[in-house]
Design an enzyme around this catalytic site. Structure first.
Site, PDB file in Angstrom:
ATOM      1  N   CYS A  74     -23.522 -19.191  78.176  1.00 42.60           N
ATOM      2  CA  CYS A  74     -22.279 -18.664  77.607  1.00 42.60           C
ATOM      3  C   CYS A  74     -21.290 -18.460  78.762  1.00 42.60           C
ATOM      4  O   CYS A  74     -21.573 -17.690  79.697  1.00 42.60           O
ATOM      5  CB  CYS A  74     -22.591 -17.335  76.931  1.00 42.60           C
ATOM      6  SG  CYS A  74     -21.145 -16.456  76.319  1.00 42.60           S
ATOM      7  N   CYS A 184     -16.442 -23.531  76.741  1.00 44.03           N
ATOM      8  CA  CYS A 184     -17.202 -22.615  75.877  1.00 44.03           C
ATOM      9  C   CYS A 184     -18.314 -23.468  75.282  1.00 44.03           C
ATOM     10  O   CYS A 184     -18.051 -24.586  74.805  1.00 44.03           O
ATOM     11  CB  CYS A 184     -16.306 -22.057  74.783  1.00 44.03           C
ATOM     12  SG  CYS A 184     -17.199 -21.229  73.439  1.00 44.03           S
TER      13      CYS A 184
HETATM   14  N1  DGL Z   1     -20.346 -19.711  73.638  1.00 46.02           N
HETATM   15  C1  DGL Z   1     -19.656 -18.733  74.366  1.00 46.02           C
HETATM   16  C2  DGL Z   1     -19.003 -19.296  75.630  1.00 46.02           C
HETATM   17  O1  DGL Z   1     -19.502 -20.253  76.185  1.00 46.02           O
HETATM   18  C3  DGL Z   1     -18.804 -17.708  73.685  1.00 46.02           C
HETATM   19  C4  DGL Z   1     -18.312 -17.904  72.305  1.00 46.02           C
HETATM   20  C5  DGL Z   1     -17.922 -16.565  71.750  1.00 46.02           C
HETATM   21  O2  DGL Z   1     -18.841 -15.831  71.383  1.00 46.02           O
HETATM   22  O3  DGL Z   1     -16.720 -16.258  71.700  1.00 46.02           O
HETATM   23  O4  DGL Z   1     -18.026 -18.780  76.109  1.00 46.02           O
END
Ligand code: DGL
Length: 261
Positions: A74, A184
């Site tokens: 993440c 993301c």
């Molecule tokens: N998948 C996450 C990232 O790479 C965050 C998505 C979220 O929960 O806003 O930033």
């Protein structure tokens, strides 16, 4: 640290599955515990203390399960907590951040777009990363609120998802970007949709494979690679089992068991 201990991977939800797939492909002998913090997603619009508190709960759970390394799949959580967690916990943490460097190597016209959460783009870690590359190219940041939620719900081709994508991509198109960084992990599941809107010549940068390679290097340095023939993957969620299972099944294209956390 025993070699057959699992690797923990977590994300706010299902986005980190893009990283998990590469990890499993590159290190098929490793046991993996994947945690989707779907009950608390999205992280992208939350403040640091919320993200730190959720990441701590998950990290301590993974360590209690014997995790020998943790992949923060993440960008938002990596930006917020990786440095402090590396100091606080005695195991390796591998994080993910927007691939500005590969995008600079790929762009032909010097305009790159960064699609990421508001949290990632406003973090100190991101501005330091951005500054490291100076002004050699034009970097256009684009926060994409709402997009991760659509992926979380498994709505990749939904009209609302396309609408949101068109809104964010039209801004980048006006800036004439020829390369877009998927900053993301949820957005890795929207590559087809992004190409449909931007055309096939748009260059997309997805660093999820590089993270799997980094994990491999770390395990080799620590001499902690598993020697077993084949590893296992166990999925957990803090949200609805049925919803998470249905999204994971549609993103991965096969049926998985999802356990409550
Ligand atoms: N998948 C996450 C990232 O790479 C965050 C998505 C979220 O929960 O806003 O930033």
């Amino acid at each position: 640290m025993k070699n057959n201990q699992p690797i923990g991977i977590f994300d706010s939800g299902v986005g980190g599955l893009s990283v998990l797939q590469h990890v499993h492909q590159l290190l098929p002998q490793e046991h993996i515990l994947y945690i989707a913090d779907s009950g608390y997603a999205p992280y992208g619009c939350q403040d640091n203390s919320f993200i730190e508190q959720r990441s701590r709960v998950i990290t301590e759970h993974l360590i209690a399960q014997g995790a020998k390394a943790i992949v923060i799949a993440c960008n938002t959580a990596t930006a917020s907590i990786i440095e402090s967690f590396r100091q606080q916990y005695g195991i390796p943490f591998i994080g993910i951040e927007p691939g500005i460097k590969p995008a600079i190597a790929m762009t032909k016209n010097g305009h790159i777009g960064i699609m990421a959460t508001t949290g990632t783009l406003s973090s100190t870690r991101y501005s330091e990363l951005r500054q490291r590359f100076g002004d050699s190219v034009n970097v256009h940041n684009q926060a994409c609120p709402g997009l991760a939620d659509q992926v979380e719900a498994g709505l990749l081709d939904d009209p609302d998802t396309m609408q949101l994508l068109k809104k964010y991509l039209s801004i980048l198109e006006k800036k004439q970007v020829d390369t877009i960084v998927l900053g993301c992990t949820h957005y890795s599941f929207l590559i087809t949709q992004i190409k449909k809107i931007m055309g096939p010549s748009i260059q997309l940068v997805d660093t999820s494979y590089a993270i799997a390679e980094q994990l491999k290097r770390v395990l080799e340095q620590e001499s902690s690679k598993n020697k077993a023939v084949s590893g296992s993957i166990n999925y957990y969620t803090t949200g609805s089992i049925d919803n998470t299972k249905s999204t994971i099944n549609s993103l991965l294209g096969y049926d998985v068991t999802v356990n409550p956390l």
